[in-house]
Scaffold this active site. Structure first.
Site, PDB file in Angstrom:
ATOM      1  N   GLY A  44       0.779  -1.241   0.000  1.00 46.76           N
ATOM      2  CA  GLY A  44       0.000   0.000   0.000  1.00 46.76           C
ATOM      3  C   GLY A  44       0.803   1.278   0.000  1.00 46.76           C
ATOM      4  N   ASP A 102      -5.231   1.857  10.677  1.00 46.03           N
ATOM      5  CA  ASP A 102      -6.643   1.516  10.825  1.00 46.03           C
ATOM      6  C   ASP A 102      -6.830   0.943  12.237  1.00 46.03           C
ATOM      7  OD1 ASP A 102      -9.300   0.962  10.047  1.00 46.03           O
ATOM      8  OD2 ASP A 102      -8.778  -0.906   9.104  1.00 46.03           O
ATOM      9  N   ARG A 164      -5.372   0.092  -6.831  1.00 41.67           N
ATOM     10  CA  ARG A 164      -4.177   0.782  -6.323  1.00 41.67           C
ATOM     11  C   ARG A 164      -3.729   1.897  -7.252  1.00 41.67           C
ATOM     12  NH1 ARG A 164      -2.043  -2.183  -1.991  1.00 41.67           N
ATOM     13  NH2 ARG A 164      -2.190  -4.444  -2.140  1.00 41.67           N
TER      14      ARG A 164
HETATM   15  P1  XMP Z   1      -4.634  -2.365  10.483  1.00 42.63           P
HETATM   16  O1  XMP Z   1      -6.085  -2.633  10.772  1.00 42.63           O
HETATM   17  O2  XMP Z   1      -3.764  -3.507  10.824  1.00 42.63           O
HETATM   18  O3  XMP Z   1      -4.648  -2.249   8.912  1.00 42.63           O
HETATM   19  O4  XMP Z   1      -4.203  -1.041  11.065  1.00 42.63           O
HETATM   20  C1  XMP Z   1      -3.637  -1.702   8.236  1.00 42.63           C
HETATM   21  C2  XMP Z   1      -3.627  -2.225   6.841  1.00 42.63           C
HETATM   22  O5  XMP Z   1      -4.920  -2.571   6.391  1.00 42.63           O
HETATM   23  C3  XMP Z   1      -5.188  -2.066   5.131  1.00 42.63           C
HETATM   24  N1  XMP Z   1      -6.367  -1.179   5.229  1.00 42.63           N
HETATM   25  C4  XMP Z   1      -7.006  -0.666   4.194  1.00 42.63           C
HETATM   26  N2  XMP Z   1      -6.775  -0.811   2.896  1.00 42.63           N
HETATM   27  N3  XMP Z   1      -8.593   0.607   2.446  1.00 42.63           N
HETATM   28  C5  XMP Z   1      -7.585  -0.162   2.023  1.00 42.63           C
HETATM   29  O6  XMP Z   1      -7.380  -0.255   0.822  1.00 42.63           O
HETATM   30  C6  XMP Z   1      -8.903   0.802   3.744  1.00 42.63           C
HETATM   31  O7  XMP Z   1      -9.836   1.527   4.066  1.00 42.63           O
HETATM   32  C7  XMP Z   1      -8.053   0.109   4.670  1.00 42.63           C
HETATM   33  N4  XMP Z   1      -8.030   0.056   5.999  1.00 42.63           N
HETATM   34  C8  XMP Z   1      -6.986  -0.746   6.297  1.00 42.63           C
HETATM   35  C9  XMP Z   1      -3.944  -1.361   4.712  1.00 42.63           C
HETATM   36  O8  XMP Z   1      -3.212  -2.178   3.850  1.00 42.63           O
HETATM   37  C10 XMP Z   1      -3.142  -1.152   5.947  1.00 42.63           C
HETATM   38  O9  XMP Z   1      -1.789  -1.328   5.756  1.00 42.63           O
HETATM   39 MG    MG Z   2      -3.668  -3.370   1.932  1.00 44.45          MG
END
Ligand code: XMP
Ligand code: MG
Length: 179
Positions: A44, A102, A164
């Protein structure tokens, strides 16, 4: 077409470019005279990091990590490091760059792992922050934009590896992942 799957554009290409320049300004001030290791979290980070580092005018080196936690739009909570750094980071100033903070599951795991390797400093830079979703106590040092709890794609962010390459960040229509 990808655009048909987007409910709303949150940040245009222009807005992203402006904000990345501002973040880079902060980072340039904070890292003046240092030569940090900038670590991107794949996949990402790739668009954001490419834009960010080209706004930094001090010497730096780059490396990448990859971790898995997501299945579709759900964070699983169980994080595995799938790609690790090439070199030892003891004594280095490390700046970790990620697309989105997130739940914090992924980054808290990576931060703990990197801290255990005794860097001189470790800071976190994320393009997007979704504080409402946090389950781990973690804040980023540099945040591009704080966003509400919606699933977003584009500018590096994916849904099942798609979108992406969208030049903007948009909210994905729920119908896309509910079908
Ligand atoms: P966490 O929940 O571990 O997540 O903090 C981090 C990773 O989750 C992906 N992520 C997203 N990817 N849209 C996305 O395309 C979103 O709204 C989203 N929320 C979380 C992302 O890869 C991040 O590194
Ligand atoms: Mg991702």
């Amino acid at each position: 077409m990808m655009e048909q799957d987007i409910q709303e554009i949150l940040f245009s290409q222009e807005a992203l470019a402006r904000r990345v320049k501002e973040l880079a300004g902060e980072i340039r001030r904070d890292y003046a005279g240092k030569a940090p290791l900038v670590v991107g979290v794949l996949r990402g980070c790739f668009v954001f990091m490419a834009d960010l580092v080209r706004e930094l005018d001090f010497p730096l080196t780059l490396d990448f990590m990859a971790a898995s936690s997501y299945h579709g739009t759900e964070s699983s909570g169980k994080v595995n490091i799938q790609l690790d750094l090439h070199d030892d980071i003891a004594g280095r100033d490390v700046l970790l760059v990620e697309d989105i903070l997130d739940t914090g599951n992924t980054l808290s795991k990576l931060v703990a792992e990197l801290k255990s390797r005794n860097p001189a400093s470790l800071k976190l830079c994320v393009l997007l922050d979704k504080p409402e979703r946090r389950v781990r106590p973690l804040e980023a040092d540099y945040v591009g934009f704080t966003i509400p709890d919606a699933f977003v794609v584009g500018y590096g962010l994916d849904y099942e590896q798609q979108y992406r390459n969208l030049p903007y960040v948009g909210i994905l229509k729920p119908s896309v992942y509910q079908r």
